[in-house]
Write a protein that holds these residues in place. Structure first.
Motif, PDB file in Angstrom:
ATOM      1  N   GLY A  73       0.791  -1.221   0.000  1.00 53.41           N
ATOM      2  CA  GLY A  73       0.000   0.000   0.000  1.00 53.41           C
ATOM      3  C   GLY A  73       0.822   1.269   0.000  1.00 53.41           C
ATOM      4  O   GLY A  73       0.285   2.365  -0.167  1.00 53.41           O
ATOM      5  N   ASN A  74       2.128   1.154   0.193  1.00 56.31           N
ATOM      6  CA  ASN A  74       3.016   2.318   0.253  1.00 56.31           C
ATOM      7  C   ASN A  74       4.245   2.068  -0.611  1.00 56.31           C
ATOM      8  O   ASN A  74       5.349   1.849  -0.097  1.00 56.31           O
ATOM      9  CB  ASN A  74       3.447   2.574   1.708  1.00 56.31           C
ATOM     10  CG  ASN A  74       2.280   2.949   2.577  1.00 56.31           C
ATOM     11  OD1 ASN A  74       1.865   4.087   2.613  1.00 56.31           O
ATOM     12  ND2 ASN A  74       1.726   1.957   3.273  1.00 56.31           N
ATOM     13  N   PRO A  75       4.060   2.094  -1.934  1.00 61.64           N
ATOM     14  CA  PRO A  75       5.192   1.778  -2.825  1.00 61.64           C
ATOM     15  C   PRO A  75       6.331   2.789  -2.680  1.00 61.64           C
ATOM     16  O   PRO A  75       6.110   3.956  -2.356  1.00 61.64           O
ATOM     17  CB  PRO A  75       4.581   1.832  -4.226  1.00 61.64           C
ATOM     18  CG  PRO A  75       3.304   2.566  -4.083  1.00 61.64           C
ATOM     19  CD  PRO A  75       2.857   2.440  -2.661  1.00 61.64           C
ATOM     20  N   LEU A  76       7.511   2.313  -2.916  1.00 62.52           N
ATOM     21  CA  LEU A  76       8.720   3.130  -2.849  1.00 62.52           C
ATOM     22  C   LEU A  76       8.679   4.164  -3.968  1.00 62.52           C
ATOM     23  O   LEU A  76       8.353   3.847  -5.113  1.00 62.52           O
ATOM     24  CB  LEU A  76       9.943   2.216  -3.014  1.00 62.52           C
ATOM     25  CG  LEU A  76      11.307   2.828  -2.750  1.00 62.52           C
ATOM     26  CD1 LEU A  76      11.425   3.282  -1.308  1.00 62.52           C
ATOM     27  CD2 LEU A  76      12.387   1.801  -3.068  1.00 62.52           C
ATOM     28  N   THR A  77       9.009   5.403  -3.645  1.00 65.51           N
ATOM     29  CA  THR A  77       9.029   6.451  -4.657  1.00 65.51           C
ATOM     30  C   THR A  77      10.463   6.949  -4.799  1.00 65.51           C
ATOM     31  O   THR A  77      11.320   6.664  -3.971  1.00 65.51           O
ATOM     32  CB  THR A  77       8.112   7.623  -4.252  1.00 65.51           C
ATOM     33  OG1 THR A  77       8.603   8.203  -3.046  1.00 65.51           O
ATOM     34  CG2 THR A  77       6.682   7.186  -4.083  1.00 65.51           C
ATOM     35  N   GLU A  78      10.702   7.723  -5.825  1.00 57.71           N
ATOM     36  CA  GLU A  78      12.045   8.266  -6.093  1.00 57.71           C
ATOM     37  C   GLU A  78      12.612   8.986  -4.886  1.00 57.71           C
ATOM     38  O   GLU A  78      13.765   8.840  -4.552  1.00 57.71           O
ATOM     39  CB  GLU A  78      11.990   9.229  -7.287  1.00 57.71           C
ATOM     40  CG  GLU A  78      11.726   8.559  -8.598  1.00 57.71           C
ATOM     41  CD  GLU A  78      12.968   7.966  -9.204  1.00 57.71           C
ATOM     42  OE1 GLU A  78      14.061   8.491  -8.975  1.00 57.71           O
ATOM     43  OE2 GLU A  78      12.836   6.965  -9.928  1.00 57.71           O
ATOM     44  N   ARG A  79      11.804   9.779  -4.211  1.00 58.08           N
ATOM     45  CA  ARG A  79      12.319  10.572  -3.083  1.00 58.08           C
ATOM     46  C   ARG A  79      12.697   9.710  -1.875  1.00 58.08           C
ATOM     47  O   ARG A  79      13.415  10.146  -1.008  1.00 58.08           O
ATOM     48  CB  ARG A  79      11.324  11.637  -2.668  1.00 58.08           C
ATOM     49  CG  ARG A  79      10.066  11.045  -2.123  1.00 58.08           C
ATOM     50  CD  ARG A  79       9.047  12.064  -1.767  1.00 58.08           C
ATOM     51  NE  ARG A  79       7.889  11.252  -1.401  1.00 58.08           N
ATOM     52  CZ  ARG A  79       6.881  11.642  -0.725  1.00 58.08           C
ATOM     53  NH1 ARG A  79       6.812  12.858  -0.336  1.00 58.08           N
ATOM     54  NH2 ARG A  79       5.898  10.845  -0.438  1.00 58.08           N
ATOM     55  N   ASP A  80      12.168   8.458  -1.803  1.00 63.94           N
ATOM     56  CA  ASP A  80      12.489   7.575  -0.676  1.00 63.94           C
ATOM     57  C   ASP A  80      13.862   6.923  -0.830  1.00 63.94           C
ATOM     58  O   ASP A  80      14.430   6.454   0.152  1.00 63.94           O
ATOM     59  CB  ASP A  80      11.442   6.468  -0.548  1.00 63.94           C
ATOM     60  CG  ASP A  80      10.086   6.995  -0.111  1.00 63.94           C
ATOM     61  OD1 ASP A  80      10.049   8.078   0.499  1.00 63.94           O
ATOM     62  OD2 ASP A  80       9.081   6.326  -0.380  1.00 63.94           O
ATOM     63  N   VAL A  81      14.379   6.883  -2.040  1.00 65.73           N
ATOM     64  CA  VAL A  81      15.655   6.218  -2.300  1.00 65.73           C
ATOM     65  C   VAL A  81      16.798   7.100  -1.810  1.00 65.73           C
ATOM     66  O   VAL A  81      16.856   8.273  -2.111  1.00 65.73           O
ATOM     67  CB  VAL A  81      15.811   5.906  -3.819  1.00 65.73           C
ATOM     68  CG1 VAL A  81      17.126   5.226  -4.082  1.00 65.73           C
ATOM     69  CG2 VAL A  81      14.653   5.065  -4.303  1.00 65.73           C
ATOM     70  N   GLU A  82      17.694   6.486  -1.052  1.00 59.50           N
ATOM     71  CA  GLU A  82      18.842   7.265  -0.521  1.00 59.50           C
ATOM     72  C   GLU A  82      20.101   6.889  -1.236  1.00 59.50           C
ATOM     73  O   GLU A  82      20.394   5.856  -1.610  1.00 59.50           O
ATOM     74  CB  GLU A  82      19.002   7.002   0.966  1.00 59.50           C
ATOM     75  CG  GLU A  82      17.849   7.563   1.745  1.00 59.50           C
ATOM     76  CD  GLU A  82      18.027   7.372   3.248  1.00 59.50           C
ATOM     77  OE1 GLU A  82      19.145   7.116   3.695  1.00 59.50           O
ATOM     78  OE2 GLU A  82      17.040   7.500   3.955  1.00 59.50           O
TER      79      GLU A  82
END
Length: 82
Positions: A73-82
């Motif tokens: 329900g909370n897919p990884l988005t570009e801004r979450d990637v470190e």
């Protein structure tokens, strides 16, 4: 009679054993038990808490299932990637 070389794990765990297993504090486990999140029993004259190993394993599996549902329900988005 125990079989040599075979260790049998205890059926019931102390809250401190559960805390060590989950790598959390004793007080966190106590809260989980008192809130009903983690099933446990109170035994003895002093009312000591015990968690059955099978209930702990069910709890862990439930947490895996809840986490998997959350991830879906909370897919990884570009801004979450470190």
């Amino acid at each position: 009679m125990p079989i040599e070389g075979v260790s049998v794990e205890p059926r019931f765990l102390l809250l401190s054993d559960v805390a060590a297993e989950l790598n959390v504090s004793d007080s966190q486990v106590y809260h989980m038990v008192r809130s009903g999140e983690l099933p446990a029993i109170k035994i003895g004259g002093r009312g000591q808490w015990r968690v059955e190993r099978a209930r702990l394993e069910e709890y862990i599996q439930r947490k895996y299932d809840e986490t998997a549902e959350w991830v879906r329900g909370n897919p990884l988005t570009e801004r979450d990637v470190e």
